[in-house]
Design a protein around this motif. Sequence first.
Motif, PDB file in Angstrom:
ATOM      1  N   SER A  60       0.716  -1.712  -0.421  1.00 22.76           N
ATOM      2  CA  SER A  60      -0.489  -0.196   0.068  1.00 22.76           C
ATOM      3  C   SER A  60       0.979   1.562   0.116  1.00 22.76           C
ATOM      4  CB  SER A  60      -0.759   0.248   1.237  1.00 22.76           C
ATOM      5  OG  SER A  60      -0.068   0.225   2.477  1.00 22.76           O
ATOM      6  N   TRP A  61       0.457   2.522  -0.712  1.00 20.97           N
ATOM      7  CA  TRP A  61       0.845   3.872  -1.063  1.00 20.97           C
ATOM      8  C   TRP A  61       1.523   3.752   0.490  1.00 20.97           C
ATOM      9  CZ3 TRP A  61      -0.500   9.011  -0.925  1.00 20.97           C
ATOM     10  CH2 TRP A  61       0.480   9.708  -1.217  1.00 20.97           C
ATOM     11  N   LEU A  62       0.455   4.167   1.344  1.00 23.28           N
ATOM     12  CA  LEU A  62       0.460   4.847   2.715  1.00 23.28           C
ATOM     13  C   LEU A  62       0.169   3.323   3.508  1.00 23.28           C
ATOM     14  CD1 LEU A  62      -1.215   8.037   2.472  1.00 23.28           C
ATOM     15  CD2 LEU A  62       1.107   7.338   2.775  1.00 23.28           C
ATOM     16  N   PRO A  63       0.779   2.985   5.312  1.00 26.21           N
ATOM     17  CA  PRO A  63       0.398   2.769   6.142  1.00 26.21           C
ATOM     18  C   PRO A  63      -0.797   2.065   6.180  1.00 26.21           C
ATOM     19  CG  PRO A  63       2.398   3.147   6.700  1.00 26.21           C
ATOM     20  CD  PRO A  63       1.823   4.253   5.529  1.00 26.21           C
ATOM     21  N   CYS A  64      -1.153   0.963   6.211  1.00 25.51           N
ATOM     22  CA  CYS A  64      -2.445   0.348   6.818  1.00 25.51           C
ATOM     23  C   CYS A  64      -2.522  -0.590   7.178  1.00 25.51           C
ATOM     24  CB  CYS A  64      -3.475  -0.076   5.674  1.00 25.51           C
ATOM     25  SG  CYS A  64      -5.303  -0.008   5.621  1.00 25.51           S
ATOM     26  N   PHE A  65      -3.720  -1.018   8.393  1.00 22.13           N
ATOM     27  CA  PHE A  65      -3.173  -2.314   9.013  1.00 22.13           C
ATOM     28  C   PHE A  65      -4.928  -2.411   9.796  1.00 22.13           C
ATOM     29  CE2 PHE A  65       0.863   0.003   9.930  1.00 22.13           C
ATOM     30  CZ  PHE A  65       1.877  -1.293   9.979  1.00 22.13           C
ATOM     31  N   TYR A  66      -4.591  -4.077  10.015  1.00 18.31           N
ATOM     32  CA  TYR A  66      -6.152  -4.316  10.102  1.00 18.31           C
ATOM     33  C   TYR A  66      -6.092  -5.119  11.432  1.00 18.31           C
ATOM     34  CZ  TYR A  66      -7.037  -3.866   5.186  1.00 18.31           C
ATOM     35  OH  TYR A  66      -7.006  -3.451   3.747  1.00 18.31           O
ATOM     36  N   LEU A  67      -6.844  -5.309  12.295  1.00 18.06           N
ATOM     37  CA  LEU A  67      -7.642  -5.447  13.231  1.00 18.06           C
ATOM     38  C   LEU A  67      -7.691  -6.123  13.964  1.00 18.06           C
ATOM     39  CD1 LEU A  67      -5.893  -5.054  16.601  1.00 18.06           C
ATOM     40  CD2 LEU A  67      -7.429  -3.190  17.295  1.00 18.06           C
ATOM     41  N   LYS A  68      -7.625  -7.742  13.876  1.00 23.31           N
ATOM     42  CA  LYS A  68      -8.415  -8.344  14.410  1.00 23.31           C
ATOM     43  C   LYS A  68      -8.595  -8.869  16.079  1.00 23.31           C
ATOM     44  CE  LYS A  68      -9.007 -12.699  11.946  1.00 23.31           C
ATOM     45  NZ  LYS A  68      -9.272 -13.070  11.365  1.00 23.31           N
ATOM     46  N   ILE A  69      -9.885  -9.441  16.351  1.00 26.16           N
ATOM     47  CA  ILE A  69      -9.902  -9.397  17.895  1.00 26.16           C
ATOM     48  C   ILE A  69     -10.750 -10.417  18.326  1.00 26.16           C
ATOM     49  CG2 ILE A  69     -10.627  -8.837  19.895  1.00 26.16           C
ATOM     50  CD1 ILE A  69     -10.103  -6.218  19.108  1.00 26.16           C
ATOM     51  N   GLY A  70      -9.761 -12.062  18.096  1.00 25.39           N
ATOM     52  CA  GLY A  70     -10.671 -12.959  17.939  1.00 25.39           C
ATOM     53  C   GLY A  70     -10.403 -13.474  16.885  1.00 25.39           C
ATOM     54  N   ASP A  71     -11.873 -14.024  15.785  1.00 25.08           N
ATOM     55  CA  ASP A  71     -11.877 -13.757  14.639  1.00 25.08           C
ATOM     56  C   ASP A  71     -12.489 -13.066  13.832  1.00 25.08           C
ATOM     57  OD1 ASP A  71     -10.331 -16.208  14.451  1.00 25.08           O
ATOM     58  OD2 ASP A  71     -12.575 -17.757  14.797  1.00 25.08           O
ATOM     59  N   GLN A  72     -12.547 -11.290  14.771  1.00 24.08           N
ATOM     60  CA  GLN A  72     -13.540 -10.409  13.614  1.00 24.08           C
ATOM     61  C   GLN A  72     -12.584  -9.228  13.599  1.00 24.08           C
ATOM     62  OE1 GLN A  72     -16.842  -9.509  16.669  1.00 24.08           O
ATOM     63  NE2 GLN A  72     -17.927  -8.386  14.652  1.00 24.08           N
ATOM     64  N   GLN A  73     -12.361  -8.362  12.415  1.00 21.97           N
ATOM     65  CA  GLN A  73     -12.593  -7.044  12.265  1.00 21.97           C
ATOM     66  C   GLN A  73     -12.720  -6.312  12.907  1.00 21.97           C
ATOM     67  OE1 GLN A  73     -10.330  -6.451   8.366  1.00 21.97           O
ATOM     68  NE2 GLN A  73     -10.800  -4.981   7.847  1.00 21.97           N
ATOM     69  N   VAL A  74     -12.540  -5.591  13.524  1.00 22.61           N
ATOM     70  CA  VAL A  74     -12.721  -5.073  14.261  1.00 22.61           C
ATOM     71  C   VAL A  74     -12.202  -3.294  13.636  1.00 22.61           C
ATOM     72  CG1 VAL A  74     -13.488  -6.096  16.336  1.00 22.61           C
ATOM     73  CG2 VAL A  74     -10.730  -4.700  16.472  1.00 22.61           C
ATOM     74  N   ALA A  75     -11.275  -2.932  13.185  1.00 19.47           N
ATOM     75  CA  ALA A  75     -10.331  -1.650  13.185  1.00 19.47           C
ATOM     76  C   ALA A  75      -9.626  -1.666  11.675  1.00 19.47           C
ATOM     77  CB  ALA A  75      -9.799  -1.240  14.470  1.00 19.47           C
TER      78      ALA A  75
END
Length: 166
Positions: A60-75
């Motif tokens: 990605s051109w600018l940093p992007c992160f995905y936060l998963k808690i358990g099995d669910q993406q929350v952020a």
Amino acid sequence: MRQLYLNQKVWSVREKFAVLDAQDQPVYRAVGSLFKIPKHFDILDLDDHVVATVTKQPFSWLPCFYLKIGDQQVATIQKRFTFFKPRYELAAAGLTVTGDFWDMNFEVSRQGQLVGQVAKRWFSIGDKYEMTIRDSADELLIVGLVIAIDYVKRVEAAAASSSASQ
């Protein structure tokens, strides 16, 4: 309200963090992946079970992160283009992040109500962050946010120092 401290382990090949409470007792630990695409951090509880994962979006051109808690993406944590001070957007259940990301002092709010605060401790070996969290349900969200922003800052600092030395 709970006070947590995220301490980066110094001299580690993999990025490692210890999350401690106000009495210096371990609460979580985070371990970064080594030579994997996409880069990710596992946040583990005291029984070494993965309770959350912070994953960097590859290419990605600018940093992007995905936060998963358990099995669910929350952020989703996305760095935004700015000329002077870095800005991050947190897309999660009505949360907003305001403050100074450059100095790592910021607040997280939900619908105008303060959820948590983060402040970097400057006089420590390795990076150390103090997190004040109002509701324990938001602990992993704030820990993941701090890990993602810290990683971006370290990668950018390394790139800046390598380009300055050439």
